[in-house]
Design an enzyme around this catalytic site. Structure first.
Site, mmCIF file in Angstrom:
data_model
loop_
_atom_site.group_PDB
_atom_site.id
_atom_site.type_symbol
_atom_site.label_atom_id
_atom_site.label_comp_id
_atom_site.label_asym_id
_atom_site.label_seq_id
_atom_site.Cartn_x
_atom_site.Cartn_y
_atom_site.Cartn_z
ATOM 1 N N ARG A 162 -24.955 26.043 40.607
ATOM 2 C CA ARG A 162 -25.741 27.148 40.438
ATOM 3 C C ARG A 162 -27.239 26.616 40.193
ATOM 4 N NH1 ARG A 162 -26.273 30.666 34.829
ATOM 5 N NH2 ARG A 162 -27.706 32.269 35.414
ATOM 6 N N ASP A 445 -29.210 30.098 25.109
ATOM 7 C CA ASP A 445 -29.735 29.545 26.514
ATOM 8 C C ASP A 445 -30.772 30.474 26.746
ATOM 9 O OD1 ASP A 445 -28.435 31.681 27.382
ATOM 10 O OD2 ASP A 445 -27.000 30.581 28.678
#
Length: 540
Positions: A162, A445
């Site tokens: 990613r 996050d």
């Protein structure tokens, strides 16, 4: 340092402390030349992408236009995405938010009984120069079978790489005076060093693509994949990518996104935290799009998110593409805790809802949940390795209104304090070089920080009324609550001057970002491009 790559001037920051060997392994003359060619070849199209984003934002703000589903001449045709290899046909369980710069966590994930590992340079990662080099190098070592006591790459869980999203710029590299986009820096080094090896053992290269704003951006990625495969002699169509539908605009172009990536598509993924934050980003000036406390609505039982997941499943399976659910952020308490099995029960209930919605897989963070989730799939996932045969309730039409009718409810004092704490702690952890942190039994996050700070900005803007209190959310109230929370954090974390300084910086940045006149679109962009943040990273 400045280097010549043909006729082009390339600037690279010096190797991070103690990482000179890693730096030299990654940024070879050949790798730098590939990065230069990649960036220059797509420079105009990347500029067009950034311009189009600004234009869309301007038109939306000027007209208040609500998006519609995009109609195309291929929508009713019976096309399918290209088949995937056997390693991708079972996508039941991935581990998410795995920053490869965290060596111990990364290697633990490579040994886990899961199908894939989301190797995250985006939401679960803090992109300091040290973290970028260390993370890319750890991926290099894993692919080159250079990490002891982990499976060979052909037998390890597949790496779902990613790269950063388009909103992030890599300030440590420039070509002819122009800093390069973060996603091209990450993708370029990942594909150059690892692509051919992964393809030769049927293990990739596979990618997650974050924060796309529509099919035009998917088309650009498809061109990048095609060009890179040709340059590196990787067979056409080997790259496969799953697009995270975590921007509200992309939810109206899902079929078109699959079409543009049809030779390289692995399907679509639900990213509910960023998705919800993007609603505020795009429509937050309108009080009718006011979102209540995140703990009240961020679950797939809420109609606007249920319809969103149903549309992802229906669209993917119509095209023989894989639909991936969201990520579970919950962390298991100690086994001796009375809440241990209650937490397991909650997680399994949420994930069973996604399985019954027809997803082919989803992500978790806590490795302790793996055995429970694998058992859940065995019990309820059916006889096949995926659910492609489930086409959803195609007779029920999903409308634009379904995706944009938000849940009712207000703001609570508890929810306001939770959001403030998460936002300040996220900024603090970034200042410490960490992309994730644990808080109140969950991993946080950038996605959870996005929704936390976005809601506070929206609540201030519209003076949202707090439940059970005759009080609105104001700038003064947020300052007062944040000041109290800051004092508690100083007591909990501030054992030395460095920690106290970083908490103070985080507190001030938080106040700045939630009181902006115009909504800062991404908290990570705001931090990455702020001088005070970049200066604090000099030794990380």
């Amino acid at each position: 340092m400045t280097k010549q790559a043909g006729q082009f001037n390339v600037y690279l920051s010096a190797a991070p402390a103690d990482l000179e060997q890693e730096f030299k392994t990654l940024l070879t003359p050949e790798a730098i030349e590939f990065l230069v060619k990649l960036n220059l070849h797509f420079q105009d199209k990347v500029d067009d992408l950034y311009t189009a984003r600004v234009e869309r934002k301007f038109v939306q703000r000027k007209t208040g236009k609500i998006p519609k589903f995009v109609e195309t001449n291929f929508a009713n045709e019976n096309w399918k995405v290209s088949p995937v290899n056997h390693r991708l046909q079972n996508r039941h369980l991935d581990l998410g938010d795995v920053s490869p710069s965290d060596y111990l966590h990364f290697t633990s994930c490579l040994k886990a009984n899961v199908q894939g590992v989301q190797v995250d340079f985006d939401d679960g990662h803090c992109p300091t120069w040290k973290n970028q080099i260390m993370g890319l190098y750890n991926v290099y070592r894993a692919v080159h079978n250079d990490i002891p006591n982990v499976p060979q790459i052909a037998n390890a869980p597949i790496l779902m790489l990613r790269p950063r999203a388009w909103n992030m710029i890599e300030h440590n590299m420039s070509i002819n005076g122009r800093e390069v986009p973060g996603p091209l820096f990450d993708f370029g080094l990942l594909i150059f060093h690892n692509g051919l090896i992964l393809s030769e053992c049927n293990s990739g290269p596979f990618f997650y693509l974050s924060k796309l704003e529509g099919a035009c951006e998917a088309k650009l990625w498809n061109e990048i994949f095609t060009w890179s495969q040709l340059k590196l002699r990787i067979p056409y169509g080997t790259i496969k990518a799953s697009v995270l539908i975590e921007n509200i605009l992309s939810s109206f172009e899902m079929d078109q996104i699959l079409y543009e990536l049809r030779d390289h598509s692995l399907g679509l993924n639900c990213g509910i935290w960023d998705y919800a934050a993007s609603i505020i980003s795009k429509f937050g000036d309108d009080s009718t799009f006011l979102l209540p406390d995140r703990n009240k609505y961020v679950n797939m039982g809420r109609p606007f998110l249920k319809k969103y997941m149903d549309l992802v499943v229906r669209t993917c399976h119509k095209r023989n593409a894989y639909a991936t659910g969201g990520m579970t952020a919950k962390l298991l308490p100690d086994k001796q805790s009375k809440n241990y099995y209650e937490t397991v029960k909650i997680v399994l209930g949420d994930k069973l809802t996604e399985i019954q919605a027809g997803v082919d897989g989803f992500m978790i963070y806590d490795l302790g949940l793996i055995e429970f989730i694998n058992d859940l799939w065995k019990k309820y996932g059916g006889p096949y390795s995926n659910q492609l045969q489930y086409k959803g309730n195609t007779e029920e039409k999903i409308t634009e209104k379904d995706l944009l009718t938000l849940p009712k409810g207000g703001v609570t004092e508890e929810g306001l304090k939770h959001n403030i704490t998460v936002a300040i702690l996220f900024i603090y952890n970034w200042l410490c070089g960490r992309g994730v942190f644990e808080f109140e039994g969950a991993v946080e996050d950038s996605a959870t920080a996005e929704i936390s700070r976005a809601q506070i900005w929206q609540w201030i803007k519209h003076g949202a009324l707090m439940e059970n209190k005759n009080q609105s959310v104001t700038r003064s109230l947020v300052f007062s609550e944040a000041s109290n929370i800051y004092e508690h954090l100083i007591n909990d974390y501030g054992s030395d001057n460095s920690t106290k300084t970083k908490l103070a910086i985080a507190f001030n940045i938080f106040l700045d970002i939630v009181n902006h006149r115009d909504f800062p679109e991404f908290i990570t962009t705001y931090l990455n491009d702020a001088y005070i943040f970049r200066a604090s990273q000099a030794h990380l």
